[in-house]
Design a protein around this motif. Structure first.
Motif, PDB file in Angstrom:
ATOM      1  N   TRP A   1       0.828  -1.211   0.000  1.00  0.00           N
ATOM      2  CA  TRP A   1       0.000   0.000   0.000  1.00  0.00           C
ATOM      3  C   TRP A   1       0.863   1.263   0.000  1.00  0.00           C
ATOM      4  O   TRP A   1       0.557   2.244  -0.676  1.00  0.00           O
ATOM      5  N   LEU A   2       1.945   1.245   0.769  1.00  0.00           N
ATOM      6  CA  LEU A   2       2.825   2.424   0.793  1.00  0.00           C
ATOM      7  C   LEU A   2       3.490   2.643  -0.564  1.00  0.00           C
ATOM      8  O   LEU A   2       3.591   3.782  -1.045  1.00  0.00           O
ATOM      9  N   VAL A   3       3.951   1.594  -1.216  1.00  0.00           N
ATOM     10  CA  VAL A   3       4.603   1.731  -2.523  1.00  0.00           C
ATOM     11  C   VAL A   3       3.608   2.211  -3.570  1.00  0.00           C
ATOM     12  O   VAL A   3       3.900   3.122  -4.380  1.00  0.00           O
ATOM     13  N   ILE A   4       2.414   1.620  -3.564  1.00  0.00           N
ATOM     14  CA  ILE A   4       1.394   2.055  -4.539  1.00  0.00           C
ATOM     15  C   ILE A   4       1.046   3.521  -4.303  1.00  0.00           C
ATOM     16  O   ILE A   4       0.935   4.320  -5.244  1.00  0.00           O
TER      17      ILE A   4
ATOM     18  N   TYR B   1      -4.088  10.708  -0.311  1.00  0.00           N
ATOM     19  CA  TYR B   1      -3.047   9.681  -0.193  1.00  0.00           C
ATOM     20  C   TYR B   1      -3.106   9.031   1.195  1.00  0.00           C
ATOM     21  O   TYR B   1      -3.037   7.810   1.331  1.00  0.00           O
ATOM     22  N   SER B   2      -3.275   9.842   2.226  1.00  0.00           N
ATOM     23  CA  SER B   2      -3.333   9.312   3.583  1.00  0.00           C
ATOM     24  C   SER B   2      -4.547   8.428   3.769  1.00  0.00           C
ATOM     25  O   SER B   2      -4.465   7.345   4.360  1.00  0.00           O
ATOM     26  N   LEU B   3      -5.710   8.881   3.276  1.00  0.00           N
ATOM     27  CA  LEU B   3      -6.928   8.096   3.448  1.00  0.00           C
ATOM     28  C   LEU B   3      -6.903   6.792   2.645  1.00  0.00           C
ATOM     29  O   LEU B   3      -7.371   5.758   3.105  1.00  0.00           O
ATOM     30  N   ILE B   4      -6.382   6.854   1.438  1.00  0.00           N
ATOM     31  CA  ILE B   4      -6.433   5.677   0.557  1.00  0.00           C
ATOM     32  C   ILE B   4      -5.283   4.716   0.821  1.00  0.00           C
ATOM     33  O   ILE B   4      -5.472   3.503   0.786  1.00  0.00           O
ATOM     34  N   PHE B   5      -4.101   5.243   1.096  1.00  0.00           N
ATOM     35  CA  PHE B   5      -2.936   4.364   1.140  1.00  0.00           C
ATOM     36  C   PHE B   5      -2.295   4.220   2.527  1.00  0.00           C
ATOM     37  O   PHE B   5      -2.010   3.122   2.975  1.00  0.00           O
ATOM     38  N   VAL B   6      -2.033   5.299   3.215  1.00  0.00           N
ATOM     39  CA  VAL B   6      -1.265   5.233   4.464  1.00  0.00           C
ATOM     40  C   VAL B   6      -2.083   4.591   5.580  1.00  0.00           C
ATOM     41  O   VAL B   6      -1.609   3.667   6.255  1.00  0.00           O
ATOM     42  N   PHE B   7      -3.311   5.052   5.790  1.00  0.00           N
ATOM     43  CA  PHE B   7      -4.117   4.497   6.877  1.00  0.00           C
ATOM     44  C   PHE B   7      -4.390   3.002   6.692  1.00  0.00           C
ATOM     45  O   PHE B   7      -4.224   2.232   7.641  1.00  0.00           O
ATOM     46  N   PRO B   8      -4.795   2.562   5.489  1.00  0.00           N
ATOM     47  CA  PRO B   8      -4.975   1.103   5.344  1.00  0.00           C
ATOM     48  C   PRO B   8      -3.666   0.325   5.561  1.00  0.00           C
ATOM     49  O   PRO B   8      -3.675  -0.774   6.122  1.00  0.00           O
TER      50      PRO B   8
END
Length: 175
Positions: A19-22, A46-53
């Motif tokens: 998720w972080l790389v994407i 970016y935070s909502l879609i990738f970092v938090f998950p």
């Protein structure tokens, strides 16, 4: 499998890293203008879609992994305690059976001693009664070696003499 290897933990780590790389790929390619408002929007997106998950995946994986390791430790502890309890129970049963066997052997020995004493008294009484009833033996002045009926020890007796055996205590009578 190696000791300590947990597939769910590894999957959570990999999921978070993916998720972080994407997210990094999309943020790099998605931001083309340095407009501050758009930049804040992309960072929030970016935070909502990738970092938090990603962080939730890592957190849940670690929590699951820790729970599994604690459960495994508790199970190992319980298993070792159950084994110790089983061994202690077996030792107690063994000691109890040994004590019962010793008590039974003592009881048997006492009964055998009582029977032997009763038999010895009966033999002595019989010998004594026979000595009274029989006519006096012919006068003989020679000493005679008498063998003890209880233990087989020999003792020299004079005529009309009776003594106890030196070894077992039975009454020896000259005949």
């Amino acid at each position: 499998m190696r000791k300590g290897y947990d597939s769910s933990k590894m999957i959570s780590y990999v999921n978070g890293i993916v998720w972080l790389v994407i997210g990094a790929f999309f943020i790099k390619n998605g931001i083309s203008t340095p407009n501050r408002e758009e930049l804040m929007f992309y960072i929030l997106l970016y935070s909502l879609i990738f970092v938090f998950p990603a962080w939730i995946g890592v957190y849940l994986g670690l929590r699951y992994s820790n729970r599994k390791s604690v459960q495994k430790k508790h199970k190992e502890t319980i298993d070792s305690l159950e084994l110790e309890l089983h061994i202690a129970r077996q030792e107690l049963l063994h000691e109890k059976s040994l004590a019962e066997n010793e008590e039974q052997a003592r009881k048997s020995a006492r009964e055998a001693e009582e029977q032997a004493a009763a038999a010895a008294r009966l033999v002595e009484q019989t010998e004594h009664d026979n000595a009274r009833q029989s006519s006096p033996p012919p006068a003989s002045s020679e000493p005679k070696t008498i063998s003890c009926p209880g233990c087989g020890a020999n003792k020299v007796l004079l005529p009309q003499q009776s003594e106890e055996c030196d070894y077992c205590g039975r009454m020896l009578v000259y005949r």
